[in-house]
Write an enzyme that holds these catalytic residues in place. Structure first.
Site, PDB file in Angstrom:
ATOM      1  N   GLU A   1      -5.405   8.650  10.821  1.00  0.00           N
ATOM      2  CA  GLU A   1      -3.947   8.123  11.124  1.00  0.00           C
ATOM      3  C   GLU A   1      -3.503   8.691  12.521  1.00  0.00           C
ATOM      4  O   GLU A   1      -3.787   9.699  13.089  1.00  0.00           O
ATOM      5  CB  GLU A   1      -3.052   8.780  10.196  1.00  0.00           C
ATOM      6  CG  GLU A   1      -3.514   8.852   8.861  1.00  0.00           C
ATOM      7  CD  GLU A   1      -3.351   7.254   8.115  1.00  0.00           C
ATOM      8  OE1 GLU A   1      -3.039   6.468   8.626  1.00  0.00           O
ATOM      9  OE2 GLU A   1      -4.194   7.028   6.964  1.00  0.00           O
TER      10      GLU A   1
ATOM     11  N   GLU B   1       0.883  -1.246   0.105  1.00  0.00           N
ATOM     12  CA  GLU B   1       0.245  -0.009   0.077  1.00  0.00           C
ATOM     13  C   GLU B   1       0.761   1.153   0.281  1.00  0.00           C
ATOM     14  O   GLU B   1       1.763   1.331   1.010  1.00  0.00           O
ATOM     15  CB  GLU B   1      -0.916   0.096   1.376  1.00  0.00           C
ATOM     16  CG  GLU B   1      -1.930  -1.100   1.455  1.00  0.00           C
ATOM     17  CD  GLU B   1      -2.425  -1.091   2.911  1.00  0.00           C
ATOM     18  OE1 GLU B   1      -2.365  -0.002   3.590  1.00  0.00           O
ATOM     19  OE2 GLU B   1      -2.979  -1.930   3.274  1.00  0.00           O
TER      20      GLU B   1
END
EC number: 4.2.1.20
Lengths: 306, 440
Positions: free
Chosen positions: A64, A53
């Site tokens: 995140e 990824e």
């Protein structure tokens, strides 16, 4: 294309199934520069990643934790743009298929600030309305195999899913510890490639041990014949072993790799460390698939953080 | 809540929580069940008044919050502009701003939902203050995220939040303003969603927040509408409200949105009035900062004029108008007023602007400061810097606003005094007192 629609596995699904248990790695493109990202991706590929990824940085990465948030900031400060990202992917030759992980606004805006790349002649001189298709078409052209969008739930995903289907890309959905009942059913019916199982509530970030939520989530998903890969908090070979033993088809590791990049003074050193870390994680996953979790422990589990 | 809103919100897209092309739910999967739970609670308690929720909310807003607030005729402004100017005095709500309407509503709702913990973000500190007050009032633990820059420029509000028992968590990321505070609060929520309610401070974020916050704030316009009918026996020609995220704006405008040209009188009550109005013009006044352009290379907009200059995109859970670069990166906004300093705006406002019902305008930092000093001197009301933008627009455009104008004073300016002194000193402002006055 999805397994359902084409009758055969997609690149992404095949990569997980055929390399069972699969190692899926993540780094942020452009951290600290796109040139170094190329070397890092190749190192992850050599180290045994079965899927990679690549994060396309967005300024507001709400899913995140601090590690990847900082990587995204470094990448943006280095001037990483979507076009630069695609040019990097154009140049990459890896055995592992590549996915892009980014936020929905980045997908919507690609091509909106300039003349449309696609051949429709409704070109307007001013900024275009947001549209997912230019991004998806460019992603397919660059050779990406799939897309993951942390802020796009299944309810809002129709336009992107249709564009992905038309261009042979997988759209991977995240299953959270809170995803149950009808929602789980709905999402699992739309998953292509693999189901990204979020190991714990919260944001991305390396942790010291595997959450109990992982086991619960995998148990809820056991009836679905879709590859399941677990991410969020995975940082060690032993985690990989434990997760695979719990029934996962793959493990996803991001922050632990980004940490290596962030803490390395010398890019060549980082390349070696990334390759070594990927190999450790892959070995851990393989150990989990043979039930040797405890016997082969490389590092003892530590107590749960409060 | 006024009737007919469901019809107005219908757009035929088949998606929930949208206003035309705007709105929706763009959040991490972990939050989706919480949004479903919240939507269910919103429908039951707010829309349907289950268990008398709205009755309790209104009673608490009356006794704890100090509602209704007055609609005051501003005599000297009326004289200055040669037309009737009325001020909707949200600065007189407990806590000093309209923010309590929403904060109390949401904290009460969290209580009805059985949540154990309250979190919120704040820019200028008014929403954080209101949330801390509501949480103390209703005995809920509360944590507030606030950008480091805002912590430094809004210290009185930081103290007030702490006085009310809330923890204040400074956020160092980015420019340390509202956008970063929202990101950090979303991260907290994604970790603790099962027991925590996130009190979003404006009509922004994923569905059902934009509608729910609007419904809690709609009391502003509902009161203003009936008060002006009582005082002036007619509807206003124009209504002016400042717009950052847009909760004061939507709260003020919601009751007037249906007052369009050729509309039949809205109710039997209206038709009994002597002179029903054809159309009420609605002006959303944004922060023009120092300049309306965006510097893409620097990732900066020296303004927060999202409705006037933004483009469509997804931020903080909703499709709306944004200040963004051509690549889709959100740019840092700016305003002399921390409360307007946000690169997004509520999706319903984006829709009302797109369809022409609301007119977006902007006032720069300097004209807002002049508005601040003018109201303070002429009317004895020290307005929030946010509201000062609306007063700046009144000065600039009064000739085009008709004979009867309502301006919402969204909050009081005590929190802004340090900023105003500092910014005034840099400029030669016509309406300002001499700086030496403050030296003792």
């Amino acid at each position: 294309m999805t397994a359902d629609s084409a009758g055969t596995d997609s690149d992404v699904e095949a990569a997980v199934r055929e390399n069972h248990p699969a190692l899926i790695t993540y780094i942020t493109a452009g951290d600290p520069s796109l040139e170094e990202t190329k070397a890092y991706v190749e190192a992850l590929d050599r180290g045994g990643s079965d899927l990679i990824e690549l994060g396309l940085p967005f300024s507001e990465p709400i899913a995140e934790g601090p590690t990847i948030q900082a990587a995204i900031n470094r990448a943006l400060e280095a001037g990483t743009t979507p076009e630069g990202f695609f040019e990097l992917v154009d140049d990459l030759e890896t055995k592992a298929p590549l996915l892009v992980m980014t936020y929905y606004n980045m997908i919507l805006q690609y091509g909106a600030g300039e003349a449309p790349r696609v051949s429709d002649s409704d070109a307007v001189s001013s900024r275009n309305k947001p549209d997912v298709r230019p991004f998806v078409e460019r992603a397919a052209e660059a050779g990406l195999s799939g897309i993951i969008v942390p802020d796009l739930p299944a309810e809002e995903a129709d336009p992107l899913r249709e564009a992905c289907d038309d261009n042979g890309l997988d759209l991977v959905f995240i299953i959270a510890p809170t995803t149950e009942g009808d929602r789980l059913e709905t999402i699992m019916s739309q998953v292509s490639g693999f189901a990204y199982v979020q190991a714990r509530l919260g944001t991305t970030g390396a942790r010291e041990n595997v959450s109990g939520a992982t086991h619960d989530s995998l148990a809820r998903l056991s009836a679905y014949d879709v590859p399941k890969a677990v991410g969020f908090g995975v940082s060690k070979g032993d985690h990989a072993a434990e997760i695979v033993e719990a029934g996962a088809d793959g493990v996803i590791v991001g922050s632990a790799l980004v940490d290596i990049i962030a803490s390395s003074d010398d890019p060549r050193e980082a390349v070696d460390e990334l390759e070594t870390k990927a190999a450790e994680l892959k070995r851990g996953a393989l150990r989990g698939s043979t039930g040797e979790t405890a016997a082969g422990a490389e590092d003892a589990p530590e107590p749960e953080q409060p | 809540m006024s009737t007919g809103e469901r019809e107005r919100d219908e757009n035929g897209s088949g998606r929930t929580g949208t206003f035309g092309d705007y709105g929706g739910q763009y959040v991490p999967e972990a939050l989706m069940p919480a949004l479903q739970e919240l939507e269910d609670a919103y429908e039951r308690y707010v829309v349907e008044n289950e268990d008398g929720f709205m009755d309790e909310f209104r009673e608490r807003m009356r006794d704890f919050g100090g509602r209704p607030t007055p609609l005051q005729r501003a005599d000297r402004l009326s004289e200055r502009y040669d037309r009737e100017i009325y001020l909707k005095r949200e600065d007189l709500v407990h806590g000093g701003a309209h923010k309590l309407n929403n904060a109390l509503g949401q904290v009460l709702l969290a209580k009805y939902m059985g949540k154990e913990r309250i979190i919120a973000e704040t820019g200028a500190g008014q929403h954080g203050t209101a949330t801390a007050m509501a949480a103390a009032h209703l005995d809920m633990p509360c944590e507030i995220y606030m950008g480091r820059t805002d912590v430094n420029r809004q210290r009185p509000n930081v103290y007030r939040m702490r006085m009310n028992g809330a923890e204040v968590n400074p956020v160092d990321a980015g420019s340390g303003t509202l956008k970063e505070a929202i990101n950090e609060t979303m991260r907290d929520w994604a970790t603790t969603v099962e027991r925590t309610h996130y009190v979003i401070g404006s009509v922004v974020g994923p569905h059902p927040f934009p509608k729910m916050v609007r419904d809690f704030q709609a009391v502003i316009g509902d009161e203003a509408r009936s008060q002006i009918l009582e005082k002036a026996s007619r509807l206003p020609d124009s209504v002016i409200a400042c717009a950052g995220g847009g909760s004061n704006t939507m709260g003020t405008f919601h009751a007037f949105v249906p007052d369009e040209e050729s509309a039949e009188p809205r109710s039997a009550d209206d038709s009994s009035g002597p002179n029903p109005q054809e159309r009420v013009d609605l002006y959303a006044v944004e922060a023009g900062g120092s300049c309306l352009d965006i510097d893409e290379d620097a990732g900066l907009a020296p303004n927060s004029a999202t409705l006037s200059t933004g483009t469509d995109g997804v931020l903080h859970g909703a499709m709306t108008k944004l200040l963004q670069s051509g690549d889709g990166q959100i740019v840092e906004s700016h305003s002399v007023s921390a409360g307007l300093d946000y690169a997004g705006v509520g999706p319903e406002l984006s829709h009302l602007v797109e369809t022409g019902r609301v007119t977006p305008v902007s006032v720069d930092d300097e004209d807002a400061l002049n508005g601040f000093h003018r109201l303070s001197r002429l009317e004895g009301i020290i307005p929030a810097l946010e509201s000062s933008h609306a007063l700046g627009y009144l000065e600039e455009a009064h000739e085009d606003l008709g004979d009867l104008v309502i301006v919402t004073v969204s909050g009081r300016g005590d929190k802004d005094l340090e900023t105003v002194l500092e910014e005034t000193e840099k400029r030669d402002l016509e309406a300002a007192p001499a700086v030496e006055v403050f030296d003792g």
